[in-house]
Design an enzyme around this catalytic site. Structure first.
Site, PDB file in Angstrom:
ATOM      1  N   ILE A  65      11.222   8.133  33.109  1.00 22.21           N
ATOM      2  CA  ILE A  65      11.642   8.017  34.497  1.00 22.21           C
ATOM      3  C   ILE A  65      11.196   9.253  35.269  1.00 22.21           C
ATOM      4  O   ILE A  65      11.335  10.373  34.779  1.00 22.21           O
ATOM      5  CB  ILE A  65      13.185   7.921  34.550  1.00 22.21           C
ATOM      6  CG1 ILE A  65      13.662   6.694  33.764  1.00 22.21           C
ATOM      7  CG2 ILE A  65      13.713   7.916  35.983  1.00 22.21           C
ATOM      8  CD1 ILE A  65      15.071   6.791  33.256  1.00 22.21           C
ATOM      9  N   CYS A  66      10.681   9.031  36.492  1.00 19.82           N
ATOM     10  CA  CYS A  66      10.433  10.161  37.391  1.00 19.82           C
ATOM     11  C   CYS A  66      10.810   9.713  38.797  1.00 19.82           C
ATOM     12  O   CYS A  66      11.565   8.764  38.973  1.00 19.82           O
ATOM     13  CB  CYS A  66       8.998  10.684  37.301  1.00 19.82           C
ATOM     14  SG  CYS A  66       7.766   9.578  37.996  1.00 19.82           S
TER      15      CYS A  66
END
Length: 101
Positions: A65-66
């Site tokens: 996730i970013c």
């Protein structure tokens, strides 16, 4: 380059709500994570991933996730090349409507 597996924020939220045990890794910078991250996620900055390879288990799949899905895609390609199972949350935290901590 081999395609990477993806998951949408909605699919991820459903899995978490269903109680699935998932390995989530947030690769954003400290100040981004301070603004809120998915409670189940572990924070390892993108730049620290190579130094933390022993954290990862080749028998498990990790969801990365970013902010928008770009950095996490790069991490997925990198880890796949090392023989790990990685999946990218497309759209990133910009599209996450679930709980944050």
């Amino acid at each position: 380059m081999e395609e990477i597996q993806i998951i949408t924020p909605e699919e991820l939220q459903k899995k978490l709500e269903a109680g699935e045990e998932l390995e989530l890794v947030d690769v954003r910078e400290d100040e981004e994570v301070a603004a809120g991250m998915i409670p189940a996620a572990k924070h390892i900055r993108m730049g620290d991933i190579p130094a933390n390879l022993d954290y990862f288990d080749k028998n498990k799949e990790y969801i990365f996730i970013c902010r928008s899905g770009g950095r996490s895609a790069n991490v997925c390609y990198y880890l796949q090349e090392q023989g790990y199972k990685a999946r990218n949350m497309i759209g990133g935290m910009l599209n996450w409507t679930g709980e944050t901590k």
